[in-house]
Design an enzyme around this catalytic site. Structure first.
Site, PDB file in Angstrom:
ATOM      1  N   ALA A 114      28.092  -3.109 -38.398  1.00 27.44           N
ATOM      2  CA  ALA A 114      28.181  -4.400 -39.082  1.00 27.44           C
ATOM      3  C   ALA A 114      27.146  -4.557 -40.183  1.00 27.44           C
ATOM      4  O   ALA A 114      27.074  -5.598 -40.814  1.00 27.44           O
ATOM      5  CB  ALA A 114      28.024  -5.517 -38.059  1.00 27.44           C
ATOM      6  N   ASP A 163      15.904   0.684 -42.565  1.00 28.91           N
ATOM      7  CA  ASP A 163      16.295   0.143 -41.263  1.00 28.91           C
ATOM      8  C   ASP A 163      15.267   0.516 -40.194  1.00 28.91           C
ATOM      9  O   ASP A 163      14.890  -0.305 -39.362  1.00 28.91           O
ATOM     10  CB  ASP A 163      17.668   0.703 -40.856  1.00 28.91           C
ATOM     11  CG  ASP A 163      18.685   0.557 -41.967  1.00 28.91           C
ATOM     12  OD1 ASP A 163      18.513  -0.342 -42.802  1.00 28.91           O
ATOM     13  OD2 ASP A 163      19.633   1.359 -42.010  1.00 28.91           O
ATOM     14  N   TYR A 214      28.536   5.154 -49.613  1.00 29.09           N
ATOM     15  CA  TYR A 214      27.070   5.155 -49.590  1.00 29.09           C
ATOM     16  C   TYR A 214      26.498   6.465 -50.143  1.00 29.09           C
ATOM     17  O   TYR A 214      25.641   6.466 -51.021  1.00 29.09           O
ATOM     18  CB  TYR A 214      26.583   4.926 -48.155  1.00 29.09           C
ATOM     19  CG  TYR A 214      25.074   4.821 -48.033  1.00 29.09           C
ATOM     20  CD1 TYR A 214      24.439   3.594 -48.122  1.00 29.09           C
ATOM     21  CD2 TYR A 214      24.293   5.956 -47.847  1.00 29.09           C
ATOM     22  CE1 TYR A 214      23.063   3.487 -48.024  1.00 29.09           C
ATOM     23  CE2 TYR A 214      22.921   5.867 -47.750  1.00 29.09           C
ATOM     24  CZ  TYR A 214      22.309   4.626 -47.832  1.00 29.09           C
ATOM     25  OH  TYR A 214      20.942   4.536 -47.734  1.00 29.09           O
TER      26      TYR A 214
END
Ligand code: GLA
Length: 357
Positions: A114, A163, A214
């Site tokens: 997500a 991240d 990406y």
């Protein structure tokens, strides 16, 4: 902020590690360009319970999926969640960490695929649990690099360190201004008082990092650097970028503009100017849509739903091409159905259980 040390020097027999997902407030597709970003860790994350056993290899159970995996080191390749477990174990083993035979139980509450970094949460929690059992120690930036290698070499997504650093360094009530040129992390208070809310809303379009554009975008940035004769887009100048062939000029213009917006967002937060933060979120989204071209119709419809609910700013988070949209709602606005409130929360942590020595 100095990097905190994570992992432990003591050997433990049993441990529990938690690592959060993240929301990136602003600064998208800047990490692998040595730029700036402003993420925060969220309350949701992945917990790994690890118990050293006397014989066998590595046995892992994904409790939410009702699936398991078992392998010896070095492990063969696998797909899905198993790639993360095998990759983390293999990278730690390759780094010289002596891993015992172990039972792992994995559970989490970050929505998968997500754009909230369920994968970084999984990698970081696994790595911290295994480091603790291996009696080893790794500094945060080194550990973030190891986890990013797992994404690249085992999962096929050539991500940056955004991240993992957000998950490792998260601080309650703060966003983290990360400078990817030197990997410095500066906590910036993110106060949402008086009824202001940050919410995420799922576009319903799963974002498969490896399968999406990406890696293609990353390749375009690398090509732009080659043509400009610079090591990273951080060193590129606006005038030179404008002379690149398309679509490289647009891609690089996004990155340069986004670095500026991160600086402006830090200033707006320090001034307590949340409407200005909202305007910057909108500008970031427009740039991701028009220059970086990583939006989709479902993402655009989700941005519109947040705006219709009164958001002063809304933008896609993470790699794009689907996933969740972040909205900043002023006092009095009600979040649309299905939105979840996100709060800047603490970073990854390890609890050694009884049996430590
Ligand atoms: C994904 C990657 C990060 C970062 C973002 C885009 O979340 O994992 O490294 O590149 O996309 O900002």
């Amino acid at each position: 902020m100095d990097a905190r040390d994570v992992g432990r020097h003591v050997t433990v027999r049993e441990t529990r590690a938690f690592a959060p997902g993240r929301v990136n407030l602003i600064g998208e597709h800047t990490d692998y360009n040595h730029g700036l970003a402003l993420p925060f860790a969220i309350a949701e994350g992945v917990t790994v319970r690890a118990r050293a056993v006397d014989v066998g290899g590595i046995h892992a159970q994904a409790l939410d999926l009702g699936e398991e995996d078992a392998f010896a080191l070095p492990p063969p390749r696998a797909a899905g969640w198993r790639a993360f477990v095998r990759g983390v174990a293999a990278e730690l083993h390759g780094a010289g960490v002596a891993l015992p035979a172990v039972d792992l139980e994995i559970a989490g509450d970050v929505p998968r695929g997500a754009g909230l970094s369920s994968s970084a949460a999984l990698e970081v929690a696994l790595a911290l649990a295994l480091l603790a059992l291996g009696g080893a120690h790794m500094e945060e930036r080194e550990l973030a690099g190891l986890c990013a290698r797992v994404e690249g070499a085992w999962v096929g997504a050539h991500t940056g360190l955004l991240d993992q650093l957000a998950s490792l360094c998260g601080l309650e009530g703060h966003a983290l201004r990360i400078d990817f040129a030197d990997l410095s992390v500066l906590p910036v208070p993110l106060a949402l008082a008086g009824g202001w809310q940050l919410v995420t809303l799922d576009s319903g379009e799963p974002r498969m990092l490896a399968a999406s554009g990406y890696n293609a975008r990353r390749g375009e940035c690398a090509r732009a650097c080659e043509l400009l004769g610079v090591d990273s887009l951080r060193e590129a100048r606006t005038g030179d970028v404008a002379r690149l062939p398309e679509p490289l000029a647009r891609r690089a213009a996004h990155v340069l503009g986004e670095n500026t917006r991160v600086r402006e967002c830090v200033a707006a937060l320090r001034a307590g100017d949340l409407p200005q933060v909202g305007a910057l979120l909108d500008a970031s989204h427009a740039s991701l849509r028009d220059l970086y071209e990583c939006s989709t119709p479902a993402v655009e419809a989700t941005v519109e739903r947040l705006r219709a609910a009164g958001a002063v700013g809304a933008r896609m988070v993470g790699g794009g091409f689907g996933g969740h949209v972040l909205g900043l709602l002023p006092p009095g606005a009600s979040a649309p159905p299905g939105a979840r409130t996100v709060r800047p929360s603490g970073g990854a942590r390890v609890d050694a259980a009884p049996g430590s020595h």
